[in-house]
Write a protein that holds these residues in place. Structure first.
Motif, mmCIF file in Angstrom:
data_model
loop_
_atom_site.group_PDB
_atom_site.id
_atom_site.type_symbol
_atom_site.label_atom_id
_atom_site.label_comp_id
_atom_site.label_asym_id
_atom_site.label_seq_id
_atom_site.Cartn_x
_atom_site.Cartn_y
_atom_site.Cartn_z
ATOM 1 N N HIS A 419 -1.233 2.962 -2.607
ATOM 2 C CA HIS A 419 -1.277 2.403 -3.650
ATOM 3 C C HIS A 419 0.668 3.243 -3.685
ATOM 4 N N TYR A 420 0.112 4.317 -4.969
ATOM 5 C CA TYR A 420 1.061 4.852 -5.974
ATOM 6 C C TYR A 420 2.297 5.374 -4.878
ATOM 7 N N ARG A 421 1.962 5.575 -4.014
ATOM 8 C CA ARG A 421 3.215 6.607 -3.434
ATOM 9 C C ARG A 421 4.076 5.605 -2.629
ATOM 10 N N ASN A 422 3.781 4.481 -3.099
ATOM 11 C CA ASN A 422 4.260 3.164 -1.939
ATOM 12 C C ASN A 422 4.129 3.656 -0.191
ATOM 13 N N LEU A 423 2.938 3.975 0.299
ATOM 14 C CA LEU A 423 3.211 4.705 1.522
ATOM 15 C C LEU A 423 2.668 3.390 2.367
ATOM 16 N N LYS A 424 3.912 3.510 3.718
ATOM 17 C CA LYS A 424 3.424 1.995 4.784
ATOM 18 C C LYS A 424 2.173 2.205 5.212
ATOM 19 N N SER A 425 1.262 1.606 4.835
ATOM 20 C CA SER A 425 -0.045 2.118 5.228
ATOM 21 C C SER A 425 0.033 0.474 5.405
ATOM 22 N N THR A 426 -1.240 0.609 7.172
ATOM 23 C CA THR A 426 -1.552 -0.252 7.685
ATOM 24 C C THR A 426 -3.251 -0.931 7.378
ATOM 25 N N GLU A 427 -3.619 0.170 6.781
ATOM 26 C CA GLU A 427 -5.012 0.228 6.232
ATOM 27 C C GLU A 427 -5.243 -0.536 5.386
#
Length: 583
Positions: A419-427
């Motif tokens: 969330h903090y790093r604005n990662l494109k996560s599919t998790e």
């Protein structure tokens, strides 16, 4: 996702030395440092000698005592082969979600031989909380009291002679890690514990435990503050002291309107401060039994036993028939004011008597209006057994648990970091259903004939900073209705309503208490009923909401809760520490 605006604001704070809100930091705080070594230690209980996971070799772990407003730094070193984390249960962690502790929610675990410093400030909180491991079932033995001394005198009388923690726990003769692993491998219920404990001691009703009995010496005519903590893994408990009343003055580190009761009901995760006045005339043993036993709301196997300890009146009489630090001779009589295991009317009446102090010094800031309502069913589930597997749950299936038919799955990277790093996560995704996917008679459905398969995923509810949020927790009749202790990380909440049966969105809010509802961090959702919580979502970050019955959390009775950053630097999550454990 954490807004780029928040991150830019924090950069401005660092570069331009802009002032940071005093709501998060105090210019006069004292830094208190503690060192935790997570390590194995040999412990013997019930004639069983085994290796137990401990902090600093102690079972239970050490008490942390700080003052309101202190900065706290706990340096945790993991000296065992398995991963670990520590959670500071009830500490709000304002803007410091990196220090909250639940594995894969706010941090990746501390690996073997690694060290992580939990760094946070205690803001506008005082009273009794606790800390515990938040990885797998490690909190079976890794737990202790977290005491916050107030900056002002207690708002109740009479004067306190002394105070001390009473921590309830559970003891397994088997390796708890094996108990959990077998439960998850075969989908059945876990083996019940072999004993309940008071400050790590089971008491003389268990085999080989006469010398492992908690005994507290007290003086006649004094008032004591008992800091009661339920650290048990899977059981709500009743507690009483023979011939003595208890006056409740605080719950979950929030002052209450004092009320006197013959006993208390306390769920895993909750704390309750009570006053006990030593105003009785002791017999020749000079002892009064204290006892804790389960509040039973489940058809699942459970530990049907009772732990006892003793208050020993200090006396100079030569006729006293006891040996120092030993319990009296059997037979042992339980306090006649200890509720029966299935005494739901007592548990209900006790909960209904809890009220916030709601004074000028300690106001009750319950939201009068709401911006969003989320209704969540709490269910035990029965999943079809996968092909070519052996399942040991009911009807040869697997037990799971869910909220709104979503069984929570922990990701491989902490949600807070993504969330903090604005990662494109599919998790994980922010599409947790805000109402039950199917409307039915939640508390009247047949407990075993319905389709109880659940869906699996890592879904969260995401709200804007400052949202006045209402969460309605609705128990269901799947498998069996049960009292569920639901814990919310990062926020306190106000229990504005409770009831049995199905929540009625038209009728039930008319009966809400919006004047002095109890403020807590863990709520006992009534068996076959509902509880309505109101939350001021004013703490940016990612927070865990879950059942504090550990078997239910393992089965997936949990969810994530994201509060986005606001428009001011003081409304934004702080950057992660440099020693944040990697995954």
């Amino acid at each position: 996702m954490e807004s780029s605006y928040c991150q830019l604001l924090l950069i401005a704070v660092l570069i331009l030395a802009l002032p940071v809100s005093s709501s998060s930091f105090s210019s006069s705080f004292t830094t208190k440092r503690f060192h935790f070594s997570v390590e194995w230690n040999t412990v013997t209980r019930l004639c069983h000698r085994k290796e137990v996971l401990t902090v600093n070799g102690k079972y239970p772990g050490p008490t942390i005592a700080v003052n309101e407003g202190d900065n706290v730094q706990v340096i945790v070193t993991n000296r065992v082969a398995t991963n670990t984390t520590i959670h500071w249960h009830g500490v709000r962690q304002l803007r410091t979600g990196w220090a909250d502790g639940p594995a894969y929610i706010t941090q990746c675990p501390i690996g073997r031989g690694k060290t992580y410093t939990y760094n946070f400030t205690v803001v506008d909180q005082r009273g009794t909380l606790w800390w515990h491991a938040h990885f797998a079932w490690q909190r079976a033995s890794v737990y202790g009291a977290f005491i916050i001394y107030p900056n002002t005198p207690f708002p109740f009388s009479p004067p306190i002679h002394s105070h001390f923690p009473i921590i309830f726990g559970e003891w397994w003769n088997r390796d708890v890690e094996v108990v959990e692993r077998e439960m998850m491998l075969y989908g059945g219920g876990p083996n019940s514990s072999d004993a309940y404990t008071i400050n790590g001691l089971p008491g003389p009703l268990y085999p080989c435990s006469t010398t492992d009995t908690f005994i507290k010496t007290v003086e006649a005519g004094k008032t004591y503050l008992l800091r009661i903590i339920n650290a048990a893994l899977n059981d709500e408990l009743f507690f009483a002291v023979a011939n003595h009343n208890l006056t409740v003055v605080e719950i979950d580190a929030v002052y209450t309107k004092p009320f006197t009761t013959s006993a208390i009901m306390i769920t895993p995760g909750q704390t309750t401060n009570v006053l006990l006045t030593t105003d009785q005339i002791p017999d020749s043993t000079a002892m009064f039994a204290m006892a804790a036993r389960p509040y039973l709301t489940s058809v699942f196997p459970f530990d049907n036993s009772t732990t006892i300890g003793f208050f020993k009146y200090k006396t100079t009489s030569k006729n006293t028939k006891f040996e120092r630090n030993k319990p009296p001779m059997p037979p042992y009589t339980l306090p006649n004011n200890l509720p029966a295991m299935e005494d739901t009317p007592f548990a209900t009446n006790f909960s209904n008597n809890l009220r916030s102090l709601a004074s000028k010094a300690y106001p009750c800031n319950v939201p009068q209006k709401i911006d969003k309502r989320v209704v969540m069913t709490i269910s035990l589930n029965l999943q079809d057994c996968p092909f070519n597997q052996t399942c040991q749950g009911y009807l040869g299936k697997r037990f799971y648990a869910s909220m709104n038919n979503q069984s929570f799955v922990r990701p491989s990277l902490s949600i807070l970091e993504s969330h903090y790093r604005n990662l494109k996560s599919t998790e994980f995704s922010s599409d947790f259903p805000e109402k039950p996917p199917y409307v039915f008679n939640y508390t009247g459905v047949d407990p075993v004939t319905e389709n109880m398969n659940t869906e699996f995923g890592t879904k969260v509810v995401e709200v804007a900073f400052g949202t006045r949020l209402e969460i309605v927790l609705q128990d269901t009749n799947f498998l069996n209705p049960e009292n569920h202790p639901i814990h919310v990380h990062g926020h306190n909440f106000f229990i504005v309503g409770r009831g049995f049966g199905n929540f009625d969105v038209v009728k039930d809010p008319k009966g809400y208490n919006l004047v002095d509802p109890p403020e807590r961090n863990t709520v006992a959702v009534p068996m076959g009923g509902w509880a309505a919580l109101r939350i001021n979502a004013d703490n940016p970050g990612v927070w865990f909401i879950h059942c504090h019955l550990e078997e239910h959390t393992s089965w997936g009775l949990a969810m994530g809760f994201i509060v986005k950053g606001g428009k001011e630097p003081s409304q934004c999550l702080l950057p992660p520490p440099s020693d944040l454990p990697p995954c």
